[in-house]
Design a protein around this motif. Structure first.
Motif, mmCIF file in Angstrom:
data_model
loop_
_atom_site.group_PDB
_atom_site.id
_atom_site.type_symbol
_atom_site.label_atom_id
_atom_site.label_comp_id
_atom_site.label_asym_id
_atom_site.label_seq_id
_atom_site.Cartn_x
_atom_site.Cartn_y
_atom_site.Cartn_z
ATOM 1 N N GLN A 119 1.204 -1.230 -0.174
ATOM 2 C CA GLN A 119 -0.040 -0.037 0.009
ATOM 3 C C GLN A 119 0.865 1.110 -0.170
ATOM 4 O O GLN A 119 0.836 2.616 -0.932
ATOM 5 N N SER A 120 2.052 1.191 0.351
ATOM 6 C CA SER A 120 2.998 2.645 0.838
ATOM 7 C C SER A 120 3.683 2.075 -0.852
ATOM 8 O O SER A 120 3.313 3.988 -1.236
ATOM 9 N N LEU A 121 3.695 2.063 -1.382
ATOM 10 C CA LEU A 121 4.499 1.806 -2.613
ATOM 11 C C LEU A 121 3.120 2.193 -3.591
ATOM 12 O O LEU A 121 3.535 3.215 -4.745
ATOM 13 N N LEU A 149 7.774 6.752 2.123
ATOM 14 C CA LEU A 149 7.559 7.307 2.585
ATOM 15 C C LEU A 149 6.754 7.977 0.618
ATOM 16 O O LEU A 149 7.703 7.213 -0.181
ATOM 17 N N PRO A 150 5.476 8.472 0.948
ATOM 18 C CA PRO A 150 4.426 8.560 -0.597
ATOM 19 C C PRO A 150 5.849 9.659 -1.781
ATOM 20 O O PRO A 150 6.159 9.452 -2.698
ATOM 21 N N ALA A 151 7.195 10.345 -1.222
ATOM 22 C CA ALA A 151 7.684 10.915 -1.969
ATOM 23 C C ALA A 151 9.207 10.334 -2.208
ATOM 24 O O ALA A 151 9.628 10.936 -3.061
ATOM 25 N N TYR A 152 8.756 9.291 -2.072
ATOM 26 C CA TYR A 152 10.084 8.603 -1.733
ATOM 27 C C TYR A 152 10.711 8.517 -3.471
ATOM 28 O O TYR A 152 11.819 8.453 -4.015
ATOM 29 N N THR A 153 10.040 7.428 -4.279
ATOM 30 C CA THR A 153 10.133 7.671 -5.554
ATOM 31 C C THR A 153 10.723 8.800 -6.235
ATOM 32 O O THR A 153 11.323 9.000 -6.655
ATOM 33 N N ARG A 154 9.671 10.043 -6.197
ATOM 34 C CA ARG A 154 10.077 11.634 -7.037
ATOM 35 C C ARG A 154 11.357 11.940 -6.361
ATOM 36 O O ARG A 154 12.035 12.251 -7.404
#
Length: 264
Positions: free
Chosen positions: A25-27, A93-98
């Motif tokens: 879900q976090s991914l 956390l939501p900003a990881y990939t960006r």
């Protein structure tokens, strides 16, 4: 330039982790959505159900299970240049990939990009502790972009322990050896990998933002390895790669006290 289609989260699943779905879900909640796969050596109905529920490709490893083997298999299933090996108990956390994509694109020759991290203990965030402070101090020199490409600086950091949080790492595969991991270590195969990578031309990109959390619990491999002394034996092996044996034993003895915070 790397974009979301150039990155894959390879989730390594084992057994019937109660935290696997939270990891997935976090991914799926990332600000920028890239690819996700699940790889396992222990196929079961729990993992199959989650893969089907979220429509995520599931790959079954062949060969003798082991951490290094499983990680290499997971990377091998990916057809993207950038891969993050997501541990099933952890959350991003939501900003990881960006943030990681941006960092990779700002590097001339990226090897790995990794972030600051916090912990989950009893499912509660712990973002400040003695061990986390020490790791942040060790990594602070890599905030300087010139140091990111310095073999001397990288090896000096690693000579005092392994402050890089393995599940926070994204690998730039075209600039790294294949396979990524040797399979002879159980606990310190990530540290051994950083030691090999530290000798290569290119950059260790450190993002000091807290962008993921690593779960500490009784069922984790880290906790089990500490309890059966695997960690202490492998720690000494690693320190001997940087120091004369007598000094390595002393450094390993001091380092072992910090591992107490990896137990509940």
């Amino acid at each position: 330039m790397y974009g979301p289609s150039d990155h894959t989260f390879a989730v390594v699943a084992y057994g019937e982790s109660p935290y696997l779905e939270e990891c997935i879900q976090s991914l799926l909640s990332q600000d920028v959505q890239s690819r996700i796969i699940i790889a396992t050596s222990t196929s079961n109905s729990h993992i199959l159900h989650i893969a089907e529920k979220y429509e995520i490709p599931l790959f079954i490893n062949e060969g003798r299970p082991g951490i290094g083997h499983d990680w290499n298999c997971a990377v091998g299933y990916c057809d993207t240049d950038l891969v993050t090996i997501a541990h099933q108990d952890d959350v991003y956390l939501p900003a990881y990939t960006r943030a990681v994509l941006s960092a990779m694109n700002n590097s001339e020759l990226p090897l790995i990009a990794f972030t600051d991290y916090g912990e989950l203990r009893d499912s509660k965030p712990v973002d400040v502790s003695r061990l986390l402070r020490i790791k942040r101090i060790l990594l602070s020199s890599l905030k300087n972009k010139r140091h990111a490409a310095s073999i001397l600086v990288r090896r000096r950091i690693l000579s005092f322990g392994s402050p890089i949080c393995c599940p926070s790492v994204t690998y730039c595969r075209p600039n790294l050896p294949d396979p990524l991991f040797f399979e002879d270590m159980r606990c310190n195969l990530d540290w051994e990998t950083w030691e090999r990578f530290s000798r290569l031309p290119g950059e260790f990109i450190y993002l000091p933002e807290l962008l993921m959390r690593h779960r500490i619990h009784e069922g984790s491999e880290t906790t089990a390895s500490i309890k059966n002394d695997t960690r202490s034996r492998e720690d000494l092996t690693m320190f001997e790669m940087f120091w004369p044996k007598a000094i390595a034993k002393l450094v390993a003895r001091v380092y072992s006290t910090s591992m107490d915070s990896n137990q509940l």
